[in-house]
Design a protein around this motif. Structure first.
Motif, PDB file in Angstrom:
ATOM      1  N   GLN A 144      43.649  44.644  38.213  1.00  0.00           N
ATOM      2  CA  GLN A 144      44.324  45.935  38.072  1.00  0.00           C
ATOM      3  C   GLN A 144      44.224  46.499  36.663  1.00  0.00           C
ATOM      4  OE1 GLN A 144      48.293  46.171  39.660  1.00  0.00           O
ATOM      5  NE2 GLN A 144      47.737  45.100  41.535  1.00  0.00           N
ATOM      6  N   SER A 145      44.189  45.622  35.661  1.00  0.00           N
ATOM      7  CA  SER A 145      44.152  46.087  34.275  1.00  0.00           C
ATOM      8  C   SER A 145      42.739  46.319  33.757  1.00  0.00           C
ATOM      9  CB  SER A 145      44.859  45.080  33.370  1.00  0.00           C
ATOM     10  OG  SER A 145      44.114  43.872  33.292  1.00  0.00           O
ATOM     11  N   LEU A 155      46.349  40.673  38.190  1.00  0.00           N
ATOM     12  CA  LEU A 155      46.637  41.443  36.976  1.00  0.00           C
ATOM     13  C   LEU A 155      45.338  41.797  36.257  1.00  0.00           C
ATOM     14  CD1 LEU A 155      48.839  42.606  35.134  1.00  0.00           C
ATOM     15  CD2 LEU A 155      48.920  40.381  33.982  1.00  0.00           C
ATOM     16  N   LEU A 212      51.567  44.974  33.375  1.00  0.00           N
ATOM     17  CA  LEU A 212      50.413  45.857  33.574  1.00  0.00           C
ATOM     18  C   LEU A 212      50.511  47.074  32.656  1.00  0.00           C
ATOM     19  CD1 LEU A 212      47.795  46.523  35.046  1.00  0.00           C
ATOM     20  CD2 LEU A 212      49.174  47.555  36.856  1.00  0.00           C
ATOM     21  N   GLN A 213      51.693  47.669  32.553  1.00  0.00           N
ATOM     22  CA  GLN A 213      51.888  48.818  31.666  1.00  0.00           C
ATOM     23  C   GLN A 213      51.635  48.415  30.214  1.00  0.00           C
ATOM     24  OE1 GLN A 213      55.878  50.367  31.528  1.00  0.00           O
ATOM     25  NE2 GLN A 213      55.232  52.258  30.535  1.00  0.00           N
ATOM     26  N   ASN A 232      47.965  48.110  29.570  1.00  0.00           N
ATOM     27  CA  ASN A 232      47.350  49.439  29.457  1.00  0.00           C
ATOM     28  C   ASN A 232      47.615  50.041  28.082  1.00  0.00           C
ATOM     29  OD1 ASN A 232      46.202  49.420  32.018  1.00  0.00           O
ATOM     30  ND2 ASN A 232      48.016  50.293  32.978  1.00  0.00           N
ATOM     31  N   TYR A 279      53.249  37.066  36.715  1.00  0.00           N
ATOM     32  CA  TYR A 279      53.535  38.173  35.801  1.00  0.00           C
ATOM     33  C   TYR A 279      54.360  39.251  36.487  1.00  0.00           C
ATOM     34  CZ  TYR A 279      49.956  36.171  32.809  1.00  0.00           C
ATOM     35  OH  TYR A 279      49.233  35.333  32.006  1.00  0.00           O
TER      36      TYR A 279
END
Length: 134
Positions: free
Chosen positions: A9-10, A6, A44-45, A48, A39
């Motif tokens: 990616q974030s 996570l 992730l959204q 963001n 998670y």
């Protein structure tokens, strides 16, 4: 997904993600038998959204009111629109203040550049600085 994935990616650090979880910005997550956090992809959204909102000047307290409800995943549309509108108004006020500050600084620069002939730099500085006092 695990916190390392996570984080990758974030673009956030694992400690930031744990902090956001502790602050209630993202929901508490289940832990695996080995103690690792697991998670869901929706986090992730949310991360963001948090990053974008912070870049726009939202505080963490403001963000708590704008993010989806941790239990239901639903947005409170009225609260969201009101919060976004308030932030736009704050940005506009800040832009106006910055424009005034810029204009004032440009006047000072002009005062420095328009030094009367024969006056020393020190005397010109005093002249310009004295014009700043209301």
């Amino acid at each position: 997904m695990k916190i390392g994935e996570l984080a990758q990616q974030s673009g956030l650090s694992a400690s930031s993600i744990r902090f956001y979880e502790a602050q209630g910005l993202i929901p508490k997550v289940e832990r695996l038998g080995n103690g690792y956090r697991r998670y869901p992809p929706q986090v992730l959204q949310t991360l963001n959204i948090i990053r974008c909102a912070q870049q726009a000047g939202f505080s963490l307290e403001e963000l708590k009111k704008l993010l989806p409800d941790a239990a239901t995943g639903e947005f409170n549309q009225e609260e969201l629109v009101a919060g976004l509108t308030r932030k736009v108004e704050q940005i506009e006020a800040m832009q106006q203040h910055l424009a005034q500050s810029k204009a004032h600084l440009l006047e000072v620069i002009d005062g420095i550049h328009s030094r009367p002939e024969g006056i020393s730099c020190m005397a010109n500085a005093e002249r310009v600085l004295s014009s700043l006092n209301p």
